[in-house]
Scaffold this motif. Structure first.
Motif, PDB file in Angstrom:
ATOM      1  N   ILE A   5       0.877  -1.167   0.000  1.00 41.05           N
ATOM      2  CA  ILE A   5       0.000   0.000   0.000  1.00 41.05           C
ATOM      3  C   ILE A   5       0.917   1.220   0.000  1.00 41.05           C
ATOM      4  O   ILE A   5       1.766   1.364   0.885  1.00 41.05           O
ATOM      5  CB  ILE A   5      -0.918   0.031   1.232  1.00 41.05           C
ATOM      6  N   ILE A  53      -1.622  -1.054  -4.033  1.00 37.59           N
ATOM      7  CA  ILE A  53      -2.746  -0.133  -3.869  1.00 37.59           C
ATOM      8  C   ILE A  53      -2.173   1.259  -3.659  1.00 37.59           C
ATOM      9  O   ILE A  53      -1.234   1.435  -2.884  1.00 37.59           O
ATOM     10  CB  ILE A  53      -3.607  -0.508  -2.645  1.00 37.59           C
ATOM     11  N   MET A  55      -3.065   4.982  -2.234  1.00 36.44           N
ATOM     12  CA  MET A  55      -4.003   5.653  -1.333  1.00 36.44           C
ATOM     13  C   MET A  55      -3.554   7.078  -1.108  1.00 36.44           C
ATOM     14  O   MET A  55      -2.411   7.424  -1.334  1.00 36.44           O
ATOM     15  CB  MET A  55      -4.028   4.960   0.040  1.00 36.44           C
ATOM     16  N   LEU A  83      -7.375   4.373  -4.094  1.00 35.00           N
ATOM     17  CA  LEU A  83      -8.393   4.694  -3.103  1.00 35.00           C
ATOM     18  C   LEU A  83      -8.280   6.155  -2.695  1.00 35.00           C
ATOM     19  O   LEU A  83      -7.185   6.681  -2.561  1.00 35.00           O
ATOM     20  CB  LEU A  83      -8.238   3.783  -1.890  1.00 35.00           C
ATOM     21  N   TYR A  96      -7.531  -3.047   4.667  1.00 37.53           N
ATOM     22  CA  TYR A  96      -7.244  -3.140   3.237  1.00 37.53           C
ATOM     23  C   TYR A  96      -6.381  -4.357   2.914  1.00 37.53           C
ATOM     24  O   TYR A  96      -6.534  -4.969   1.861  1.00 37.53           O
ATOM     25  CB  TYR A  96      -6.597  -1.862   2.722  1.00 37.53           C
ATOM     26  N   ARG A  97      -5.485  -4.720   3.805  1.00 40.07           N
ATOM     27  CA  ARG A  97      -4.673  -5.922   3.590  1.00 40.07           C
ATOM     28  C   ARG A  97      -5.569  -7.149   3.494  1.00 40.07           C
ATOM     29  O   ARG A  97      -5.442  -7.959   2.580  1.00 40.07           O
ATOM     30  CB  ARG A  97      -3.662  -6.097   4.726  1.00 40.07           C
ATOM     31  N   LYS A  99      -8.927  -7.169   2.896  1.00 38.04           N
ATOM     32  CA  LYS A  99      -9.883  -7.041   1.799  1.00 38.04           C
ATOM     33  C   LYS A  99      -9.253  -7.302   0.433  1.00 38.04           C
ATOM     34  O   LYS A  99      -9.802  -8.027  -0.370  1.00 38.04           O
ATOM     35  CB  LYS A  99     -10.519  -5.655   1.815  1.00 38.04           C
ATOM     36  N   TYR A 100      -8.109  -6.705   0.170  1.00 37.91           N
ATOM     37  CA  TYR A 100      -7.536  -6.767  -1.167  1.00 37.91           C
ATOM     38  C   TYR A 100      -6.513  -7.887  -1.368  1.00 37.91           C
ATOM     39  O   TYR A 100      -6.373  -8.397  -2.467  1.00 37.91           O
ATOM     40  CB  TYR A 100      -6.865  -5.422  -1.522  1.00 37.91           C
TER      41      TYR A 100
END
Length: 107
Positions: A5, A53, A55, A83, A96-97, A99-100
């Motif tokens: 991320i 990701i 962010m 995001l 997020y870790r 979820k994604y």
């Protein structure tokens, strides 16, 4: 296998890497809000990631994505989500870790 991320705001850039259950962090502090960002240096830290990701501040996310498309398409292909800006917290990183990255590996 590692995932990351990358968080942008006007004061710092923070990269969190997840690799086989371990978490690592790299932070680049900006001297001033208008200081330039060395995207090449950041990209070097992303070479071992499988998925990424973006962010944080939308303008900086878009600027980095455009830079990647022009200078490093291999890393650009690793982007799975951009995001909107939120305050980065450890709880948000964990969410997020899961979820994604973790849910994708269980399917």
């Amino acid at each position: 296998m590692s995932d990351g991320i990358l968080y942008f705001d006007h004061e710092k850039i923070e990269l969190t890497i997840f690799s086989r259950g371990a978490t690592g962090k790299v932070v680049w502090e900006k001297a001033r809000k208008d200081a330039s960002i060395d995207f090449a240096e950041i990209t070097q830290k992303l070479s071992d990631t499988d998925e990424l990701i973006l962010m944080g501040e939308s303008k900086l996310n878009l600027e980095f994505r455009r830079w990647l498309l022009e200078h490093n398409r291999r890393i650009a292909r690793k982007l799975i989500a951009m995001l909107p800006g939120r305050k980065l917290t450890s709880d948000l990183i964990d969410a997020y870790r899961i979820k994604y990255f973790e849910s994708a590996s269980t399917h």
